[in-house]
Design a protein around this motif. Structure first.
Motif, mmCIF file in Angstrom:
data_model
loop_
_atom_site.group_PDB
_atom_site.id
_atom_site.type_symbol
_atom_site.label_atom_id
_atom_site.label_comp_id
_atom_site.label_asym_id
_atom_site.label_seq_id
_atom_site.Cartn_x
_atom_site.Cartn_y
_atom_site.Cartn_z
ATOM 1 N N GLN A 160 109.309 71.513 -3.495
ATOM 2 C CA GLN A 160 109.619 70.805 -2.268
ATOM 3 C C GLN A 160 110.251 71.769 -1.271
ATOM 4 O O GLN A 160 111.026 72.649 -1.640
ATOM 5 C CB GLN A 160 110.606 69.658 -2.560
ATOM 6 C CG GLN A 160 110.002 68.574 -3.426
ATOM 7 C CD GLN A 160 108.817 67.912 -2.762
ATOM 8 O OE1 GLN A 160 108.836 67.645 -1.565
ATOM 9 N NE2 GLN A 160 107.770 67.653 -3.536
ATOM 10 N N PRO A 161 109.919 71.621 0.049
ATOM 11 C CA PRO A 161 110.501 72.527 1.027
ATOM 12 C C PRO A 161 112.018 72.441 1.054
ATOM 13 O O PRO A 161 112.578 71.361 0.929
ATOM 14 C CB PRO A 161 109.886 72.069 2.345
ATOM 15 C CG PRO A 161 109.224 70.767 2.073
ATOM 16 C CD PRO A 161 109.049 70.627 0.615
ATOM 17 N N GLU B 192 98.700 72.565 -0.253
ATOM 18 C CA GLU B 192 98.581 71.499 -1.244
ATOM 19 C C GLU B 192 97.392 70.617 -0.876
ATOM 20 O O GLU B 192 97.309 70.100 0.245
ATOM 21 C CB GLU B 192 99.862 70.673 -1.291
ATOM 22 C CG GLU B 192 99.876 69.670 -2.425
ATOM 23 C CD GLU B 192 101.209 68.947 -2.534
ATOM 24 O OE1 GLU B 192 101.294 68.007 -3.353
ATOM 25 O OE2 GLU B 192 102.148 69.321 -1.805
ATOM 26 N N THR C 252 93.367 69.272 2.952
ATOM 27 C CA THR C 252 94.755 69.728 2.833
ATOM 28 C C THR C 252 95.740 68.648 3.251
ATOM 29 O O THR C 252 95.541 67.965 4.263
ATOM 30 C CB THR C 252 94.988 70.964 3.721
ATOM 31 O OG1 THR C 252 94.122 72.018 3.283
ATOM 32 C CG2 THR C 252 96.429 71.441 3.627
ATOM 33 N N LYS C 253 96.803 68.502 2.479
ATOM 34 C CA LYS C 253 97.896 67.608 2.878
ATOM 35 C C LYS C 253 98.612 68.235 4.078
ATOM 36 O O LYS C 253 99.097 69.363 3.983
ATOM 37 C CB LYS C 253 98.892 67.416 1.735
ATOM 38 C CG LYS C 253 98.361 66.600 0.575
ATOM 39 C CD LYS C 253 99.446 66.391 -0.475
ATOM 40 C CE LYS C 253 98.934 65.548 -1.645
ATOM 41 N NZ LYS C 253 99.999 65.344 -2.662
ATOM 42 N N THR D 142 101.382 69.216 6.887
ATOM 43 C CA THR D 142 102.829 69.319 7.024
ATOM 44 C C THR D 142 103.173 69.142 8.502
ATOM 45 O O THR D 142 102.292 69.172 9.362
ATOM 46 C CB THR D 142 103.346 70.678 6.539
ATOM 47 O OG1 THR D 142 102.708 71.722 7.307
ATOM 48 C CG2 THR D 142 103.036 70.890 5.071
ATOM 49 N N TYR D 143 104.438 68.973 8.789
ATOM 50 C CA TYR D 143 104.836 68.785 10.183
ATOM 51 C C TYR D 143 106.189 69.430 10.430
ATOM 52 O O TYR D 143 107.125 69.280 9.635
ATOM 53 C CB TYR D 143 104.914 67.298 10.540
ATOM 54 C CG TYR D 143 105.565 67.052 11.890
ATOM 55 C CD1 TYR D 143 104.885 67.333 13.060
ATOM 56 C CD2 TYR D 143 106.871 66.576 11.967
ATOM 57 C CE1 TYR D 143 105.484 67.134 14.304
ATOM 58 C CE2 TYR D 143 107.480 66.373 13.196
ATOM 59 C CZ TYR D 143 106.783 66.651 14.362
ATOM 60 O OH TYR D 143 107.390 66.468 15.570
ATOM 61 N N HIS D 144 106.285 70.143 11.538
ATOM 62 C CA HIS D 144 107.567 70.655 12.010
ATOM 63 C C HIS D 144 107.543 70.617 13.529
ATOM 64 O O HIS D 144 106.604 71.136 14.145
ATOM 65 C CB HIS D 144 107.819 72.089 11.530
ATOM 66 C CG HIS D 144 109.137 72.628 11.990
ATOM 67 N ND1 HIS D 144 110.334 72.186 11.472
ATOM 68 C CD2 HIS D 144 109.450 73.557 12.936
ATOM 69 C CE1 HIS D 144 111.326 72.827 12.072
ATOM 70 N NE2 HIS D 144 110.823 73.648 12.961
ATOM 71 N N ASN E 10 98.055 74.010 8.584
ATOM 72 C CA ASN E 10 99.496 74.036 8.318
ATOM 73 C C ASN E 10 100.171 75.351 8.698
ATOM 74 O O ASN E 10 101.392 75.453 8.625
ATOM 75 C CB ASN E 10 99.766 73.746 6.844
ATOM 76 C CG ASN E 10 99.499 72.296 6.481
ATOM 77 O OD1 ASN E 10 99.398 71.439 7.359
ATOM 78 N ND2 ASN E 10 99.368 72.011 5.193
ATOM 79 N N ASP F 145 102.830 74.976 11.706
ATOM 80 C CA ASP F 145 104.069 74.280 11.358
ATOM 81 C C ASP F 145 104.930 75.113 10.418
ATOM 82 O O ASP F 145 106.154 75.187 10.577
ATOM 83 C CB ASP F 145 103.739 72.942 10.694
ATOM 84 C CG ASP F 145 103.188 71.932 11.690
ATOM 85 O OD1 ASP F 145 103.701 71.874 12.819
ATOM 86 O OD2 ASP F 145 102.239 71.213 11.341
ATOM 87 N N ALA F 146 104.293 75.725 9.415
ATOM 88 C CA ALA F 146 105.045 76.539 8.456
ATOM 89 C C ALA F 146 105.693 77.733 9.146
ATOM 90 O O ALA F 146 106.846 78.070 8.873
ATOM 91 C CB ALA F 146 104.120 77.017 7.333
ATOM 92 N N TYR G 76 108.628 76.574 11.470
ATOM 93 C CA TYR G 76 109.812 76.223 10.674
ATOM 94 C C TYR G 76 110.587 77.472 10.275
ATOM 95 O O TYR G 76 111.813 77.556 10.449
ATOM 96 C CB TYR G 76 109.389 75.443 9.437
ATOM 97 C CG TYR G 76 110.495 75.243 8.420
ATOM 98 C CD1 TYR G 76 111.590 74.440 8.712
ATOM 99 C CD2 TYR G 76 110.448 75.867 7.172
ATOM 100 C CE1 TYR G 76 112.611 74.260 7.791
ATOM 101 C CE2 TYR G 76 111.455 75.690 6.245
ATOM 102 C CZ TYR G 76 112.539 74.883 6.561
ATOM 103 O OH TYR G 76 113.553 74.718 5.647
#
Length: 362
Positions: free
Chosen positions: A22-23, A92, A166-167, A169-171, A232, A235-236, A239
Motif C-alpha cells: 500500500q502507498p 497493478e 491497469t488499476k 491511481t490518483y494524486h 499512472n 500521478d505517481a 506524488y
C-alpha cells in the motif's frame, strides 16, 4: 544445443507476481542534507554579498558550476532517491485482465528510423530501458515514432491495452493557471527549473517493468523507469515530487518548478533550498530548459515578469494555427495543446463539456 541453452540462461525470466504494498503516507522531509562541496558558512557569506543590482546571469552561471552534478546527462540518468520519493512505481492490474501481445513491431517510416534508433540508444545508455531477448512475454505493446515539429524524432509506446487493464491511481496536481496564480504579485526575481525526462527518473518494480515490454524493429525492450504514456506515471511522479519539495515555497507542475521572490537574498535562499533538495533526492535538471536567475521566465505556457503574467504568444499561435478538428482523435489532440483549456474554453470543465457534446455528434 549447448549454445542455445547458454543463451536462454542469460536472458532474464519474468518474475512471478508479488504482493503490492500500500502507498505510504506523505511524510515531511527530514533535516536537509547539504552538498559536500559547499558549506553553510560559505553559502551565507556568498548570499550576504548579493545586492539588488547583482548580475543575474553571473548568479545563474555560478550556481550551475556549484551544482554541476545536478545537470549531468552524459552518464546513466539517476533514479530518484530517498524515503517515499525513491520508491519504484508499481503497476497493478485489474482482476481478470487479459494479457495483450502484439504480433510484431509496427513499421516505422524509413526517414524516421535513424532518429528512432538514436532515441532507443539514448534510453539504453541511461538505463531507462533494457533488452528483453527472445523470452515469451504475456504483455507486448507497439512502439511508434513521429517527427517532432522542431526537428528530431519522438518515440513512444502505445499502452492503450495495458492502460485499460491497469488499476488507476490518483494524486491531485495543479493546473497551469493555478500554478502561475501562486507566484507572488510583488516578485522581482524568478527561476525556472525543468527536471530532465521527469518520468524516467522514477524507478519501476520488477513486475511492472515486464508489463511495459514493447516491440521495435530492433527487438523487444522493457522499461526500467516509468514510461511516458502509462496512465499512472503522471500521478505517481507528481506524488513523489510533492514529497521531495514539501515545505519549500515554490510553484510546481509535474516536472516544472518556479521560484520567485521580491528581493535578491530571499530569492537566492529559496532557490538554494530547491537545488539542495534536488541534490538530496538525486534529481537531474535539464540545463538547456532551465533559468536559475532572471527578471523574466517562461513557465508552463506563460511569460512571467515583475507585475505581469501573460500567455506565451508562441503557444497562442499554435492554437490559432491548429486546423479545425473534425474527428474525436483530432479534438483530443487540439485539447492537449498548452493553454487550450484556459485560453480557448476558459476552464477545464467547459472544455470537457465541449468534448462530450462533440462525442455525441460524431
Amino acid at each position: 544445443m549447448e549454445v542455445l541453452e547458454e543463451k536462454a540462461a542469460k536472458v532474464e525470466e519474468p518474475v512471478k507476481k508479488k504482493e503490492v504494498k500500500q502507498p505510504k503516507k506523505m511524510e515531511a522531509p527530514t533535516t536537509p542534507m547539504r552538498s559536500e562541496h559547499w558549506s553553510n558558512d560559505e553559502r551565507e557569506a556568498w548570499i550576504a554579498g548579493l545586492t539588488e543590482e547583482s548580475n543575474l546571469a553571473e548568479i545563474d552561471k555560478f550556481l550551475r558550476v556549484k551544482y554541476k552534478h545536478l545537470f549531468d546527462d552524459i552518464s546513466e540518468l539517476k533514479a530518484m532517491d530517498g524515503p517515499v520519493v525513491g520508491e519504484p512505481m508499481n503497476i497493478e492490474l485489474i482482476e481478470g485482465a487479459e494479457p495483450f501481445a502484439i504480433g510484431g513491431a509496427r513499421s516505422i517510416p524509413f526517414h524516421l528510423r535513424g532518429g528512432a534508433k538514436d532515441v532507443l540508444d539514448y534510453m539504453l545508455e541511461r538505463r531507462v530501458i533494457t533488452p528483453v531477448g527472445d523470452v515469451p512475454t504475456p504483455w507486448l505493446s507497439p512502439m511508434v515514432a513521429v517527427a517532432k515539429p522542431c526537428g528530431g524524432v519522438r518515440v513512444c509506446v502505445d499502452y492503450t491495452k495495458l492502460n485499460a487493464a491497469t488499476k488507476p491511481t490518483y494524486h491531485p496536481a495543479l493546473t497551469p493557471q493555478d500554478a502561475v496564480s501562486q507566484i507572488p504579485s510583488d516578485a522581482q526575481f524568478f527561476a525556472k527549473i525543468d527536471l530532465r525526462k521527469g518520468y524516467w527518473q522514477m524507478g519501476l518494480t520488477e513486475e511492472a517493468s515486464w508489463l511495459t515490454t514493447f516491440a521495435t524493429p530492433w527487438g523487444k525492450f522493457r522499461f526500467l523507469r516509468a514510461p511516458m504514456g502509462h496512465r499512472n506515471s503522471g500521478d505517481a511522479y507528481s506524488y513523489r515530487g510533492d514529497v521531495a519539495f514539501q515545505g519549500i515555497d515554490l510553484q510546481k507542475l509535474i516536472d516544472d518548478l518556479s521560484v520567485a521572490a521580491k528581493n535578491i537574498k530571499d530569492f537566492v535562499r529559496k532557490l538554494l533550498e530547491v537545488l539542495e533538495r534536488c541534490h538530496r533526492h538525486s534529481l537531474t535538471i535539464n540545463g538547456e530548459k532551465s533559468t536559475l536567475a532572471a527578471k523574466e521566465i517562461e513557465f508552463v505556457g506563460y511569460k512571467i515578469s515583475p507585475g505581469k503574467i501573460e500567455p506565451d504568444r508562441r503557444k497562442l499561435e499554435a492554437i490559432e494555427c491548429f486546423p479545425a478538428p473534425t474527428t474525436r482523435t483530432e479534438l483530443r489532440s487540439f485539447m492537449g495543446l498548452p493553454l487550450c483549456h484556459y485560453v480557448v474554453y476558459g476552464d477545464v470543465y467547459s472544455g470537457y463539456y465541449l468534448f462530450r457534446k462533440f462525442d455525441q455528434i460524431f
